[in-house]
Design a protein around this motif. Structure first.
Motif, PDB file in Angstrom:
ATOM      1  N   ASP A 192     -14.371  10.755   2.968  1.00 13.93           N
ATOM      2  CA  ASP A 192     -14.753  12.024   2.344  1.00 13.93           C
ATOM      3  C   ASP A 192     -16.115  12.495   2.837  1.00 13.93           C
ATOM      4  N   GLU A 212      -5.958  10.179   7.635  1.00 15.86           N
ATOM      5  CA  GLU A 212      -6.805  10.026   6.445  1.00 15.86           C
ATOM      6  C   GLU A 212      -7.886  11.104   6.346  1.00 15.86           C
ATOM      7  N   LEU A 258     -12.226   5.097   1.744  1.00 16.19           N
ATOM      8  CA  LEU A 258     -11.828   6.503   1.761  1.00 16.19           C
ATOM      9  C   LEU A 258     -12.920   7.405   1.199  1.00 16.19           C
ATOM     10  N   ARG A 259     -13.819   6.851   0.378  1.00 16.15           N
ATOM     11  CA  ARG A 259     -14.988   7.641  -0.022  1.00 16.15           C
ATOM     12  C   ARG A 259     -15.882   7.903   1.185  1.00 16.15           C
ATOM     13  N   GLU A 266      -9.728  -0.090   0.009  1.00 17.03           N
ATOM     14  CA  GLU A 266      -9.348   1.248   0.469  1.00 17.03           C
ATOM     15  C   GLU A 266     -10.108   2.353  -0.256  1.00 17.03           C
ATOM     16  N   ASP A 267     -10.285   2.230  -1.564  1.00 20.44           N
ATOM     17  CA  ASP A 267     -10.973   3.283  -2.316  1.00 20.44           C
ATOM     18  C   ASP A 267     -12.387   3.503  -1.796  1.00 20.44           C
ATOM     19  N   GLN A 268     -13.110   2.412  -1.535  1.00 26.71           N
ATOM     20  CA  GLN A 268     -14.471   2.541  -1.012  1.00 26.71           C
ATOM     21  C   GLN A 268     -14.475   3.135   0.389  1.00 26.71           C
ATOM     22  N   TYR A 309     -10.616   3.159   8.622  1.00 25.01           N
ATOM     23  CA  TYR A 309     -10.923   1.827   8.103  1.00 25.01           C
ATOM     24  C   TYR A 309     -12.047   1.143   8.874  1.00 25.01           C
ATOM     25  N   THR A 354       0.823  -1.215   0.000  1.00 22.75           N
ATOM     26  CA  THR A 354       0.000   0.000   0.000  1.00 22.75           C
ATOM     27  C   THR A 354       0.850   1.255   0.000  1.00 22.75           C
TER      28      THR A 354
END
Length: 358
Positions: free
Chosen positions: A272, A190, A268-269, A264-266, A220, A72
């Motif tokens: 946001d 994050e 981190l959305r 991770e992409d999901q 997470y 990562t």
């Protein structure tokens, strides 16, 4: 009574906010900086699969998770230590540097377990006051002596949410002796959106005395499983691994963390979304006259001073759990929109009551 270490008699036990778990079905949990989002299906599947193996010991070296973390961040595996949450790795750090007569420097107020862990490790705490809720790195550098073995920098800072800028950090590292370890506690990184900030991950290779701590508990959403990691120089990591408690990270936590990195992409959305809620809640509070510094984590800090304890009790009476620091302020986590709205309504009612007087 058996004889225990004298320091235990001087320590105050960690106290979670009153009512957080006792009335979990009705209390709005805005005190522990947890993610308000449940685990993604892929993580639930990983947990379910790992649960069938709990009759066996977990991998003591956390090999699969270590590889996933290294991939990562684009680093080698010998730079990674995995532990049961970043707080366990903080304990390992302090125990690893804590020879008699040594010191640890950190800002205050900051993460409330720093002084407890330092006392247990036998280090003398050197607390450097915050300036307008932010780290005073020049003053912290001034307090480093031959006895200083570790400097802790919580970035973003818990509970104030303030952030150290990249240039400030570089100047501090330039003043820090290479024999003194610097630990950047980035449990909330994050959530940071400050353009002048940077992660210590970008600086570790050039600074062998720098380590960075991260956790899977916040962004997470794995607070209940306890997994975190430290990144540093391979020579430092090699020694720290010796001090880590064997089998401390259970197999379910290891597999859930691996799955979380893959999603991770999901995840981190979702972060946001929390950042947007943080902005909405702060803007509303500031518009109503509250003194709230710009926060860079998943919580906000209310500068309430002597009114902190009263406001904390008011929130508890409204079935809203917040973290109260008597005489200083109140930290409120950013939860789901419904819980945030309930907090905003309670805070507005409290302010009207205060303005009207008895």
């Amino acid at each position: 009574m058996p004889r225990l270490r004298a320091v235990l008699g001087r320590l105050a036990a960690y106290q979670p906010t009153e009512g957080v778990h006792a009335a979990a079905t009705r209390t709005r949990p805005l005190s522990a900086n947890e993610s308000p989002h449940g685990p993604l299906p892929g993580i639930v599947e990983a947990i379910t699969a790992a649960a069938s193996t709990v009759n066996r010991y977990p991998d003591p070296g956390c090999g699969q998770l270590t590889r996933a973390i290294a991939e990562t961040h684009g680093i080698t595996e010998d730079r990674v230590v995995v532990g049961a949450g970043s707080v366990a790795l903080l304990q390992t750090l302090l125990q690893s540097v804590g020879d008699p007569g040594t010191e640890v420097v950190y800002a205050w107020r900051s993460f409330e377990l720093y002084p407890i862990l330092a006392d247990l490790a036998g280090l003398r705490s050197v607390r450097v006051p915050l300036v307008r809720d932010a780290h005073d790195l020049p003053a912290m550098a001034d307090r480093i002596t031959d006895a200083t073995r570790l400097v802790l920098i919580c970035n973003p800072n818990n509970p104030t949410g303030t952030m150290v800028a990249r240039e400030e950090l570089l100047k501090f590292l330039a003043r820090t002796p290479p024999t003194c370890l610097v630990a950047l506690d980035e449990a909330y990184y994050e959530y940071a959106r400050e353009p002048t900030a940077s992660s210590g991950m970008e600086l570790v290779e050039a600074h062998p005395n720098l380590v960075v701590l991260r956790t899977f508990s916040k962004a997470y959403g794995l607070a209940g499983l306890r997994a975190g990691y430290l990144v540093g120089d391979p020579r430092v990591v090699e020694q720290l691994r010796k001090a880590c408690l064997v089998y401390a990270v259970n197999g379910v936590a290891q597999q859930a963390a691996v799955a979380a990195l893959g999603l991770e992409d999901q995840l981190l959305r979702r972060v946001d979304a929390t950042v947007r809620e943080r902005g909405r809640v702060r803007d509303t509070l500031v518009a109503r006259g509250w003194d709230v510094p710009a926060g860079h984590a998943n919580f906000l800090w209310l500068r309430l001073g002597d009114a902190s304890a009263e406001f904390g009790r008011w929130c508890t009476g409204k079935d809203i759990a917040v973290r109260t620091f008597p005489g200083e302020g109140v930290r409120v986590s950013i939860g789901c929109a419904e819980d945030n709205d309930a907090f905003l309504a309670a805070s507005a009612e409290w302010r009207r009551r205060e303005q009207q007087g008895p």
